[in-house]
Design a protein around this motif. Structure first.
Motif, mmCIF file in Angstrom:
data_model
loop_
_atom_site.group_PDB
_atom_site.id
_atom_site.type_symbol
_atom_site.label_atom_id
_atom_site.label_comp_id
_atom_site.label_asym_id
_atom_site.label_seq_id
_atom_site.Cartn_x
_atom_site.Cartn_y
_atom_site.Cartn_z
ATOM 1 N N LEU A 19 -3.353 10.488 -1.891
ATOM 2 C CA LEU A 19 -3.544 9.329 -1.069
ATOM 3 C C LEU A 19 -4.996 8.714 -1.001
ATOM 4 O O LEU A 19 -5.607 8.630 -0.122
ATOM 5 C CB LEU A 19 -3.187 9.580 0.507
ATOM 6 N N VAL A 22 0.803 -1.318 0.034
ATOM 7 C CA VAL A 22 -0.104 0.045 -0.156
ATOM 8 C C VAL A 22 1.071 1.250 0.001
ATOM 9 O O VAL A 22 0.260 2.482 -0.213
ATOM 10 C CB VAL A 22 -1.173 0.205 1.114
ATOM 11 N N GLU A 50 -5.898 6.187 -2.238
ATOM 12 C CA GLU A 50 -5.773 4.508 -1.538
ATOM 13 C C GLU A 50 -7.085 3.955 -2.373
ATOM 14 O O GLU A 50 -8.077 3.346 -1.535
ATOM 15 C CB GLU A 50 -5.805 4.613 -0.311
ATOM 16 N N LEU A 64 0.483 -0.945 -6.672
ATOM 17 C CA LEU A 64 0.551 -1.644 -5.730
ATOM 18 C C LEU A 64 0.617 -3.049 -6.032
ATOM 19 O O LEU A 64 1.035 -4.028 -5.144
ATOM 20 C CB LEU A 64 -1.162 -1.389 -5.179
ATOM 21 N N ASN A 72 0.251 7.104 -4.876
ATOM 22 C CA ASN A 72 -1.409 7.246 -5.133
ATOM 23 C C ASN A 72 -1.529 8.670 -4.927
ATOM 24 O O ASN A 72 -1.555 9.018 -3.925
ATOM 25 C CB ASN A 72 -2.275 6.159 -4.587
#
Length: 183
Positions: A49, A42, A51, A114, A46
């Motif tokens: 963030l 993780v 995610e 990821l 990105n």
């Protein structure tokens, strides 16, 4: 930063030595270890963030649920449902789909990074992986069986286990052969 640090060499070694593993030993990787690998994965870049990912893990008797979802879409007579029962663990990586194209592209790139992080971290612990994408991942019956919602994309299935056979490397085209350089 020096190009010859031990960490740099370890990262380069993991990238260049990692192989797609298609034959696994029967012993499953402990779920706790898979979660630990995900906690490393993780750290993928990105944007803001966001995610944009979640994970669905099948191991042990849970693999039957995945096989049933494949059968719901493809019927019982297919090689994929039987195959997933032979893999120690299988994980779906699912991405939230943003309707804005630029955000979608950023999120897809992040989710793909990821997956690569996961595969490299696993390889560094002598765990093999195989990133699988098949048409049934888009199929409505398959998705419904596994609780994949509208607005979510399955980036792929990751087969996870201890390698029984490690394939040999295949030659890559040198980057300079695909480089356009403006100096």
């Amino acid at each position: 930063m020096s190009k010859t640090t031990n960490t740099g060499n370890a990262v380069r070694h993991a990238i260049q030595s990692r192989r797609t593993v298609k034959k696994f030993k029967k012993e499953a990787v402990p779920t706790e270890q898979i979660i630990d690998l995900l906690d490393t994965a993780v750290w993928a870049p990105n944007h803001k963030l966001r995610e944009p990912w979640r994970f669905v893990l099948f191991s042990g008797k849970g693999r039957k649920k995945l096989a049933e979802a494949i059968e719901a879409e493809m019927g019982e007579d297919n090689k994929f449902s039987a195959n997933v029962l032979q893999v120690p663990s299988i994980m779906l990586v699912v991405m939230e789909e943003d309707p804005r194209q630029a955000i979608w592209d950023e999120d897809f790139a992040a989710a793909s990074a990821l997956v690569q992080n996961f595969m490299l971290a696993a390889w560094s612990e002598e765990i093999g992986t195989f990133w699988v994408t098949k048409p049934f991942l888009y199929a409505p019956k398959f998705r419904k069986e596994l609780g994949i919602k509208a607005g979510e994309k399955i980036i792929g299935m990751l087969y996870i286990g201890y390698p029984d056979v490690i394939p040999s490397s295949k030659e890559r085209t040198p980057a300079k052969d695909k480089l356009t350089l403006f100096e």
